[in-house]
Design a protein around this motif. Sequence first.
Motif, PDB file in Angstrom:
ATOM      1  N   ASN A   1      38.724  49.141  37.917  1.00  0.00           N
ATOM      2  CA  ASN A   1      39.939  48.405  38.249  1.00  0.00           C
ATOM      3  C   ASN A   1      39.633  47.201  39.139  1.00  0.00           C
ATOM      4  OD1 ASN A   1      42.702  47.770  38.562  1.00  0.00           O
ATOM      5  ND2 ASN A   1      42.838  49.081  40.351  1.00  0.00           N
ATOM      6  N   ASN A   2      38.877  47.442  40.216  1.00  0.00           N
ATOM      7  CA  ASN A   2      38.559  46.344  41.137  1.00  0.00           C
ATOM      8  C   ASN A   2      37.667  45.301  40.484  1.00  0.00           C
ATOM      9  OD1 ASN A   2      40.120  47.363  43.180  1.00  0.00           O
ATOM     10  ND2 ASN A   2      38.451  48.436  44.170  1.00  0.00           N
ATOM     11  N   THR A   3      36.751  45.726  39.639  1.00  0.00           N
ATOM     12  CA  THR A   3      35.877  44.775  38.936  1.00  0.00           C
ATOM     13  C   THR A   3      36.691  43.890  38.009  1.00  0.00           C
ATOM     14  OG1 THR A   3      34.025  46.314  39.056  1.00  0.00           O
ATOM     15  CG2 THR A   3      33.892  44.572  37.391  1.00  0.00           C
ATOM     16  N   LEU A   4      37.607  44.486  37.268  1.00  0.00           N
ATOM     17  CA  LEU A   4      38.440  43.696  36.350  1.00  0.00           C
ATOM     18  C   LEU A   4      39.326  42.715  37.111  1.00  0.00           C
ATOM     19  CD1 LEU A   4      39.438  46.440  33.766  1.00  0.00           C
ATOM     20  CD2 LEU A   4      37.772  44.598  33.475  1.00  0.00           C
ATOM     21  N   GLN A   5      39.895  43.159  38.228  1.00  0.00           N
ATOM     22  CA  GLN A   5      40.718  42.259  39.033  1.00  0.00           C
ATOM     23  C   GLN A   5      39.879  41.103  39.567  1.00  0.00           C
ATOM     24  OE1 GLN A   5      43.152  44.109  42.053  1.00  0.00           O
ATOM     25  NE2 GLN A   5      43.386  45.939  40.793  1.00  0.00           N
ATOM     26  N   ASP A   6      38.698  41.399  40.039  1.00  0.00           N
ATOM     27  CA  ASP A   6      37.807  40.373  40.564  1.00  0.00           C
ATOM     28  C   ASP A   6      37.474  39.346  39.476  1.00  0.00           C
ATOM     29  OD1 ASP A   6      36.060  39.109  42.424  1.00  0.00           O
ATOM     30  OD2 ASP A   6      34.367  40.238  41.625  1.00  0.00           O
ATOM     31  N   VAL A   7      37.132  39.822  38.296  1.00  0.00           N
ATOM     32  CA  VAL A   7      36.806  38.927  37.179  1.00  0.00           C
ATOM     33  C   VAL A   7      38.009  38.053  36.816  1.00  0.00           C
ATOM     34  CG1 VAL A   7      36.279  38.883  34.698  1.00  0.00           C
ATOM     35  CG2 VAL A   7      34.987  40.390  36.217  1.00  0.00           C
ATOM     36  N   LEU A   8      39.193  38.660  36.736  1.00  0.00           N
ATOM     37  CA  LEU A   8      40.387  37.892  36.375  1.00  0.00           C
ATOM     38  C   LEU A   8      40.719  36.818  37.413  1.00  0.00           C
ATOM     39  CD1 LEU A   8      42.646  40.750  35.008  1.00  0.00           C
ATOM     40  CD2 LEU A   8      41.749  38.804  33.702  1.00  0.00           C
ATOM     41  N   ILE A   9      40.641  37.170  38.686  1.00  0.00           N
ATOM     42  CA  ILE A   9      40.931  36.197  39.744  1.00  0.00           C
ATOM     43  C   ILE A   9      39.936  35.054  39.697  1.00  0.00           C
ATOM     44  CG2 ILE A   9      40.772  35.871  42.259  1.00  0.00           C
ATOM     45  CD1 ILE A   9      43.502  36.864  41.414  1.00  0.00           C
TER      46      ILE A   9
ATOM     47  N   ILE B   1      46.281  44.071  44.909  1.00  0.00           N
ATOM     48  CA  ILE B   1      45.288  45.145  44.916  1.00  0.00           C
ATOM     49  C   ILE B   1      45.943  46.423  45.423  1.00  0.00           C
ATOM     50  CG2 ILE B   1      43.064  45.923  45.816  1.00  0.00           C
ATOM     51  CD1 ILE B   1      42.583  42.982  46.676  1.00  0.00           C
ATOM     52  N   PRO B   2      45.923  47.477  44.617  1.00  0.00           N
ATOM     53  CA  PRO B   2      46.446  48.738  45.153  1.00  0.00           C
ATOM     54  C   PRO B   2      45.509  49.272  46.232  1.00  0.00           C
ATOM     55  CG  PRO B   2      45.952  48.924  42.797  1.00  0.00           C
ATOM     56  CD  PRO B   2      45.497  47.579  43.250  1.00  0.00           C
ATOM     57  N   PRO B   3      46.063  49.865  47.283  1.00  0.00           N
ATOM     58  CA  PRO B   3      45.196  50.446  48.316  1.00  0.00           C
ATOM     59  C   PRO B   3      44.537  51.717  47.791  1.00  0.00           C
ATOM     60  CG  PRO B   3      47.474  50.971  48.756  1.00  0.00           C
ATOM     61  CD  PRO B   3      47.471  50.053  47.568  1.00  0.00           C
ATOM     62  N   PRO B   4      43.522  52.209  48.482  1.00  0.00           N
ATOM     63  CA  PRO B   4      42.894  53.461  48.055  1.00  0.00           C
ATOM     64  C   PRO B   4      43.907  54.594  48.085  1.00  0.00           C
ATOM     65  CG  PRO B   4      41.712  52.471  49.903  1.00  0.00           C
ATOM     66  CD  PRO B   4      42.938  51.660  49.671  1.00  0.00           C
ATOM     67  N   ASN B   5      43.708  55.580  47.241  1.00  0.00           N
ATOM     68  CA  ASN B   5      44.650  56.697  47.256  1.00  0.00           C
ATOM     69  C   ASN B   5      44.416  57.554  48.490  1.00  0.00           C
ATOM     70  OD1 ASN B   5      42.598  58.604  46.672  1.00  0.00           O
ATOM     71  ND2 ASN B   5      42.767  58.137  44.510  1.00  0.00           N
ATOM     72  N   ILE B   6      45.370  58.411  48.775  1.00  0.00           N
ATOM     73  CA  ILE B   6      45.357  59.192  50.014  1.00  0.00           C
ATOM     74  C   ILE B   6      44.203  60.172  50.091  1.00  0.00           C
ATOM     75  CG2 ILE B   6      46.843  61.056  49.188  1.00  0.00           C
ATOM     76  CD1 ILE B   6      48.221  60.875  51.977  1.00  0.00           C
ATOM     77  N   THR B   7      43.656  60.538  48.942  1.00  0.00           N
ATOM     78  CA  THR B   7      42.546  61.492  48.967  1.00  0.00           C
ATOM     79  C   THR B   7      41.281  60.839  49.484  1.00  0.00           C
ATOM     80  OG1 THR B   7      41.859  60.969  46.716  1.00  0.00           O
ATOM     81  CG2 THR B   7      43.489  62.746  46.988  1.00  0.00           C
ATOM     82  N   GLY B   8      41.208  59.511  49.399  1.00  0.00           N
ATOM     83  CA  GLY B   8      40.022  58.803  49.858  1.00  0.00           C
ATOM     84  C   GLY B   8      38.843  58.933  48.920  1.00  0.00           C
TER      85      GLY B   8
END
Length: 120
Positions: free
Chosen positions: A60-68, A44-51
């Motif tokens: 991105n996080n939804t797709l990763q969650d579904v794949l896992i 999982i990439p961390p949040p970008n510096i801008t927050g």
Amino acid sequence: MELSSRYDPKATESKWYERWEQAGYFHADETKDPSQFPPYCIVIPPPNITGILHMGCALNNTLQDVLIRWKRMAGYNTLWVPGTDHASIATQVVVERALKKEGLSREALGRERFLERVWQ
């Protein structure tokens, strides 16, 4: 039953998170036989510096969650872990803006001194 107009994660997630931790869902078992339980990992990439989160972050996080979850249900020895180096481009922009206010540039600093500033 009345539904709240806002989602309160504490009301729901603490129960489920504890159950998932006890079930070992956040742990890959390195002793499992890879021929029976092939390893599958997403970093999982961390949040970008801008927050600032945006629809791309949510997608991105939804797709990763579904794949896992899909791979776990298919018998894979899955692991979904925090990663690094996602924010390097955003970090560079923030540092370069700060340097510009000081009348400097990354080119003027050179690679080593610029990297020192980034780590600061």
